[in-house]
Design an enzyme around this catalytic site. Structure first.
Site, PDB file in Angstrom:
ATOM      1  N   TYR A   1      30.202  30.438  38.206  1.00  0.00           N
ATOM      2  CA  TYR A   1      31.545  31.016  38.329  1.00  0.00           C
ATOM      3  C   TYR A   1      32.011  31.526  36.961  1.00  0.00           C
ATOM      4  O   TYR A   1      32.525  32.645  36.842  1.00  0.00           O
ATOM      5  CB  TYR A   1      32.503  29.965  38.887  1.00  0.00           C
ATOM      6  CG  TYR A   1      33.940  30.422  38.988  1.00  0.00           C
ATOM      7  CD1 TYR A   1      34.336  31.352  39.940  1.00  0.00           C
ATOM      8  CD2 TYR A   1      34.910  29.910  38.120  1.00  0.00           C
ATOM      9  CE1 TYR A   1      35.664  31.775  40.031  1.00  0.00           C
ATOM     10  CE2 TYR A   1      36.234  30.317  38.206  1.00  0.00           C
ATOM     11  CZ  TYR A   1      36.606  31.243  39.159  1.00  0.00           C
ATOM     12  OH  TYR A   1      37.913  31.653  39.232  1.00  0.00           O
TER      13      TYR A   1
ATOM     14  N   SER B   1      40.270  34.490  34.885  1.00  0.00           N
ATOM     15  CA  SER B   1      40.593  33.062  34.973  1.00  0.00           C
ATOM     16  C   SER B   1      40.702  32.522  33.561  1.00  0.00           C
ATOM     17  O   SER B   1      40.140  33.105  32.619  1.00  0.00           O
ATOM     18  CB  SER B   1      39.460  32.333  35.701  1.00  0.00           C
ATOM     19  OG  SER B   1      39.633  30.931  35.611  1.00  0.00           O
TER      20      SER B   1
END
Ligand SMILES: NC(=O)c1ccc[n+]([C@@H]2O[C@H](COP(=O)([O-])OP(=O)(O)OC[C@H]3O[C@@H](n4cnc5c(N)ncnc54)[C@H](OP(=O)(O)O)[C@@H]3O)[C@@H](O)[C@H]2O)c1
Length: 270
Positions: free
Chosen positions: A147, A134
């Site tokens: 996360y 990401s």
């Protein structure tokens, strides 16, 4: 038509699903793996796509899915480690079970898929491993600390792995999407909340809507699947590929930590 095979995890929705379609359209054989293939009504009808059960938190299901793909198609050229989700909220509100599940899925599951496919790729002296990290694997946003922990882990793992796999003709690629409109911000999200813990409420109420809006207004997952396809097929040694990051990672490189963090705060804590 290429006679090549890709195995993709988390193909039931979003980026994984778009990736299955992208490879299928170019004539690849696609092992579209997912936790619940019995719920999928469309992908399995397309020529070249085979639905296979794979839950990244189960080593048995990983082994079985890889063996089935090799048996059916004769080999695996590319693996796309896409399965993952976001655990979101103030860290103090998390439970150990939530943290464990987040890392079991986004990190250990991905590692187990890599470990399981390596003997096959090493034997063939070829293969591309594409790990969906990401933009949040290199920068951070409020309320996503756990996360980010998983995606920073995926970045470090993937980059370090490249050293030892290069000698076998296996390339590791890291995909860094920005905010993309998928189920990530909706049904897939796990929210940390603790009864009686109200100290973070005003912070959560300021940050959360802005973070959600970024996802809702984000580009479609096809922009990421296009980049994944490029990473699989460009034949280069390039390691990182971005999609939909709008220059944020460039800014990260330019600015010192404090200044960059204040830009993020200004954007998210409006
Ligand atoms: N959307 C974004 O803004 C964004 C940005 C950067 C990175 N990413 C990353 O992109 C990847 C795909 O997310 P998405 O945006 O496409 O979200 P999504 O639409 O929610 O897709 C997530 C996929 O992961 C699967 N999954 C979850 N746990 C799994 C498990 N234990 N085993 C196998 N599959 C599992 C889900 O399967 P089920 O249908 O069974 O739940 C679903 O297919 C994730 O790794 C995410 O972190 C997303």
């Amino acid at each position: 038509m290429p006679n090549k095979t890709v195995l993709i995890t988390g193909s039931s929705s979003g980026i994984g699903r778009a990736t299955a379609l992208r490879f299928q359209q170019t004539g690849w054989s696609v092992a579209a793996t997912m936790r619940s293939p019995e719920k999928e009504t469309e992908l399995g009808k397309l020529a070249g796509i085979t639905l296979i059960r794979l839950d990244v938190t189960s080593e048995d299901s990983i082994e079985a899915a890889i063996a089935e793909t090799i048996k059916r198609f004769g080999g695996i050229d590319v693996v796309v480690n896409n399965a993952g989700y976001g655990l979101v909220g103030p860290f103090e509100a998390s439970t150990p079970e939530q943290i464990r599940r987040q890392f079991e899925t986004n990190v250990f599951g991905l590692m187990n898929v890599v470990r399981a496919v390596l003997p096959h790729m090493r034997e063939r002296r070829a293969g591309v491993i594409i790990n969906v990290a990401s933009m949040g694997g290199r920068i951070t946003f409020p309320l996503y600390s756990l996360y980010h922990g998983t995606k920073w882990a995926v970045e470090g793992f993937s980059e370090g792995l490249q050293f030892e796999l290069e000698q076998f003709g296996i390339r590791v690629k890291i995909i860094e999407p920005g905010a993309i409109k998928t189920d990530f911000y909706d049904r897939s999200m796990d929210v940390m909340k603790k009864a009686g813990l109200v100290a973070y409420d005003s912070f959560v109420n300021r940050a959360m809507p802005n973070m959600q809006r970024a996802g809702e207004n984000g580009p479609p997952p096809s922009i990421v699947s296009e980049v994944i396809f490029k990473a699989a097929t460009d034949g280069s040694n390039r390691m990182r590929y971005q999609a939909g990051t709008n220059g944020v990672l460039f800014l990260r490189r330019l600015l010192p930590d404090g200044l960059f963090m204040s830009v993020i705060k200004r954007a998210v804590l409006k």
